[in-house]
Scaffold this motif. Structure first.
Motif, PDB file in Angstrom:
ATOM      1  N   TYR A 172       0.833  -1.201   0.000  1.00 45.57           N
ATOM      2  CA  TYR A 172       0.000   0.000   0.000  1.00 45.57           C
ATOM      3  C   TYR A 172       0.869   1.252   0.000  1.00 45.57           C
ATOM      4  O   TYR A 172       2.031   1.231   0.418  1.00 45.57           O
ATOM      5  N   GLY A 173       0.271   2.345  -0.459  1.00 43.64           N
ATOM      6  CA  GLY A 173       0.949   3.632  -0.421  1.00 43.64           C
ATOM      7  C   GLY A 173      -0.033   4.753  -0.677  1.00 43.64           C
ATOM      8  O   GLY A 173      -1.227   4.510  -0.911  1.00 43.64           O
ATOM      9  N   THR A 174       0.443   5.980  -0.628  1.00 41.61           N
ATOM     10  CA  THR A 174      -0.414   7.100  -0.999  1.00 41.61           C
ATOM     11  C   THR A 174      -0.689   7.024  -2.498  1.00 41.61           C
ATOM     12  O   THR A 174       0.047   6.364  -3.244  1.00 41.61           O
ATOM     13  N   PRO A 175      -1.752   7.662  -2.985  1.00 37.51           N
ATOM     14  CA  PRO A 175      -2.001   7.654  -4.430  1.00 37.51           C
ATOM     15  C   PRO A 175      -0.788   8.117  -5.237  1.00 37.51           C
ATOM     16  O   PRO A 175      -0.493   7.559  -6.304  1.00 37.51           O
ATOM     17  N   ALA A 181       5.276   4.264  -8.421  1.00 37.96           N
ATOM     18  CA  ALA A 181       5.876   2.929  -8.380  1.00 37.96           C
ATOM     19  C   ALA A 181       5.756   2.198  -9.712  1.00 37.96           C
ATOM     20  O   ALA A 181       6.484   1.225  -9.957  1.00 37.96           O
ATOM     21  N   THR A 182       4.857   2.632 -10.584  1.00 38.63           N
ATOM     22  CA  THR A 182       4.745   2.007 -11.901  1.00 38.63           C
ATOM     23  C   THR A 182       5.857   2.470 -12.833  1.00 38.63           C
ATOM     24  O   THR A 182       6.071   1.873 -13.886  1.00 38.63           O
ATOM     25  N   GLN A 183       6.586   3.528 -12.446  1.00 39.16           N
ATOM     26  CA  GLN A 183       7.635   4.083 -13.287  1.00 39.16           C
ATOM     27  C   GLN A 183       9.036   3.839 -12.727  1.00 39.16           C
ATOM     28  O   GLN A 183       9.984   3.610 -13.488  1.00 39.16           O
ATOM     29  N   THR A 184       9.188   3.897 -11.395  1.00 39.49           N
ATOM     30  CA  THR A 184      10.506   3.741 -10.775  1.00 39.49           C
ATOM     31  C   THR A 184      10.406   2.814  -9.569  1.00 39.49           C
ATOM     32  O   THR A 184       9.328   2.604  -9.007  1.00 39.49           O
ATOM     33  N   THR A 185      11.544   2.268  -9.162  1.00 38.80           N
ATOM     34  CA  THR A 185      11.568   1.394  -7.984  1.00 38.80           C
ATOM     35  C   THR A 185      11.301   2.217  -6.736  1.00 38.80           C
ATOM     36  O   THR A 185      12.018   3.185  -6.457  1.00 38.80           O
ATOM     37  N   GLU A 212       7.867  -8.586  -9.482  1.00 40.31           N
ATOM     38  CA  GLU A 212       8.623  -7.349  -9.272  1.00 40.31           C
ATOM     39  C   GLU A 212      10.060  -7.691  -8.856  1.00 40.31           C
ATOM     40  O   GLU A 212      10.296  -8.648  -8.117  1.00 40.31           O
ATOM     41  N   THR A 213      11.020  -6.896  -9.328  1.00 39.78           N
ATOM     42  CA  THR A 213      12.440  -7.124  -9.021  1.00 39.78           C
ATOM     43  C   THR A 213      12.960  -6.113  -8.001  1.00 39.78           C
ATOM     44  O   THR A 213      14.153  -5.827  -7.944  1.00 39.78           O
ATOM     45  N   TRP A 214      12.077  -5.576  -7.188  1.00 40.28           N
ATOM     46  CA  TRP A 214      12.452  -4.528  -6.245  1.00 40.28           C
ATOM     47  C   TRP A 214      13.531  -4.986  -5.264  1.00 40.28           C
ATOM     48  O   TRP A 214      14.309  -4.171  -4.776  1.00 40.28           O
ATOM     49  N   VAL A 258      -3.857   3.589  -0.584  1.00 35.25           N
ATOM     50  CA  VAL A 258      -4.527   2.776  -1.604  1.00 35.25           C
ATOM     51  C   VAL A 258      -3.638   1.576  -1.897  1.00 35.25           C
ATOM     52  O   VAL A 258      -2.421   1.616  -1.675  1.00 35.25           O
ATOM     53  N   PRO A 259      -4.209   0.469  -2.383  1.00 35.83           N
ATOM     54  CA  PRO A 259      -3.381  -0.709  -2.658  1.00 35.83           C
ATOM     55  C   PRO A 259      -2.591  -0.564  -3.952  1.00 35.83           C
ATOM     56  O   PRO A 259      -3.040   0.060  -4.908  1.00 35.83           O
ATOM     57  N   TYR A 260      -1.410  -1.143  -3.973  1.00 38.07           N
ATOM     58  CA  TYR A 260      -0.631  -1.298  -5.201  1.00 38.07           C
ATOM     59  C   TYR A 260      -0.722  -2.767  -5.602  1.00 38.07           C
ATOM     60  O   TYR A 260      -0.426  -3.642  -4.798  1.00 38.07           O
ATOM     61  N   ARG A 261      -1.151  -3.033  -6.817  1.00 36.27           N
ATOM     62  CA  ARG A 261      -1.368  -4.404  -7.289  1.00 36.27           C
ATOM     63  C   ARG A 261      -2.282  -5.171  -6.321  1.00 36.27           C
ATOM     64  O   ARG A 261      -1.882  -6.152  -5.698  1.00 36.27           O
ATOM     65  N   PRO A 262      -3.534  -4.726  -6.156  1.00 39.66           N
ATOM     66  CA  PRO A 262      -4.434  -5.361  -5.187  1.00 39.66           C
ATOM     67  C   PRO A 262      -4.720  -6.823  -5.489  1.00 39.66           C
ATOM     68  O   PRO A 262      -5.239  -7.536  -4.619  1.00 39.66           O
ATOM     69  N   ASP A 263      -4.390  -7.275  -6.685  1.00 45.16           N
ATOM     70  CA  ASP A 263      -4.609  -8.679  -7.033  1.00 45.16           C
ATOM     71  C   ASP A 263      -3.579  -9.600  -6.385  1.00 45.16           C
ATOM     72  O   ASP A 263      -3.780 -10.821  -6.338  1.00 45.16           O
ATOM     73  N   ILE A 264      -2.495  -9.043  -5.862  1.00 43.20           N
ATOM     74  CA  ILE A 264      -1.437  -9.852  -5.255  1.00 43.20           C
ATOM     75  C   ILE A 264      -1.603  -9.823  -3.745  1.00 43.20           C
ATOM     76  O   ILE A 264      -1.460  -8.775  -3.115  1.00 43.20           O
TER      77      ILE A 264
END
Length: 297
Positions: A172-175, A181-185, A212-214, A258-264
């Motif tokens: 999760y993170g702020t909007p 996060a979709t552009q940079t690590t 993800e390779t974070w 908000v969730p990031y990749r809520p499907d995971i």
């Protein structure tokens, strides 16, 4: 006929037994009852003789209940709670009611306290006192604690389990942080309990499922020792946080995260609401448990 039966009940011995069984100690029972340990021993021996069954196993330090003792304790403890409740209801100025609940600081701060306003709106005369000390409470010995909320997959066969709240873990993170996060690590916010690698394993499992390779190389990490600190860091825009669905629910509801990749999702454990047998008969505890059952849905 009933009067004859009740007249023969060794009520003093039964009350002494309940105290000694709850505290698992004749000496501590003597302190609570303001008598001598010898007097407690005498009452227990007379009760065992009257029943024709051993109630305690004497140990080098303290005592343990036998199977017969456990059975009798469940009945006597519940009966005394019923009597106390009935007596309280008849007092000219009954207490307003209080529930003492023990849980960890993160659950209290992130899930329980934000919702207590709903409980007080419906039950303004009942006070919920929250104990977040780290020490594990023994409900059989500490009669002042009504309920505990414990985390994990453990089983407590000597306690009553009233509700379970399962969790999953996600990111999760702020909007703003989620979009970036979709552009940079992103910087990764995590929790590091003492001698625990739980969150490290959760990040590894989540990244493996998400592709993800974070974690490759040396990712920028913000490490905190409590979950509510980690969530506050995420709300403050420090990065993305690995968080329990239970702990993050209030922040999600308010739109702060908000969730990031809520499907995971990664499976977690659960929170269990427990009490000593018979404790739920106490009116304020029953009212709180009824509210909690709805709130946990």
């Amino acid at each position: 006929m009933e009067a004859t039966v009740f007249a023969r009940l060794p009520l003093t011995a039964l009350r002494t037994f309940e105290c000694a069984a709850r505290l698992r100690s004749f000496r501590r029972a003597a302190d609570e009852l303001s008598v001598t340990p010898t007097a407690v021993s005498h009452q227990i021996r007379s009760l065992e003789h009257w029943l024709g069954a051993a109630l305690f196993e004497r140990l080098p330090r303290g005592v343990a209940l036998t199977t017969a003792g456990e059975r009798l304790f469940d009945s006597v403890h519940g009966a005394l709670l019923d009597i106390q409740q009935a007596a309280d209801a008849l007092r000219p100025r009954p207490d307003t009611g209080q529930v003492l609940l023990s849980t960890n600081a993160s659950f209290a701060a992130l899930w329980l306290v934000p919702r207590l306003g709903q409980f007080y709106a419906r039950h303004p005369t009942i006070s919920v006192c929250i104990d977040t000390r780290a020490a594990l409470v023994d409900l059989h010995q500490d009669a002042s604690v009504d309920l505990v909320i414990r985390y994990g997959e453990g089983e407590w066969p000597t306690l009553d389990c009233h509700q379970r709240l399962a969790e999953t873990f996600g990111v999760y993170g702020t909007p703003t942080q989620v979009a970036a996060a979709t552009q940079t690590t992103p910087a990764l916010i995590t929790v590091q309990w003492q001698d625990s690698t739980l969150y490290q394993r959760l990040w590894q499992q989540w990244c493996a499922q998400a592709g993800e390779t974070w974690l490759a190389g040396a990712p920028l990490q913000r490490v905190y020792d409590e979950e509510h600190h980690a969530l506050q860091a995420a709300i403050g825009g420090q990065g993305l946080v690995m968080a329990s669905s239970v702990m993050v629910s209030a922040a999600l509801g308010s739109g702060l995260l908000v969730p990031y990749r809520p499907d995971i999702r990664v499976p977690g454990a659960c929170y269990q609401v427990l009490s000593a047998p018979g404790r739920s008969r106490h009116s304020p505890v029953r009212v709180f448990l009824d509210w909690l059952q709805v709130a946990l849905r």
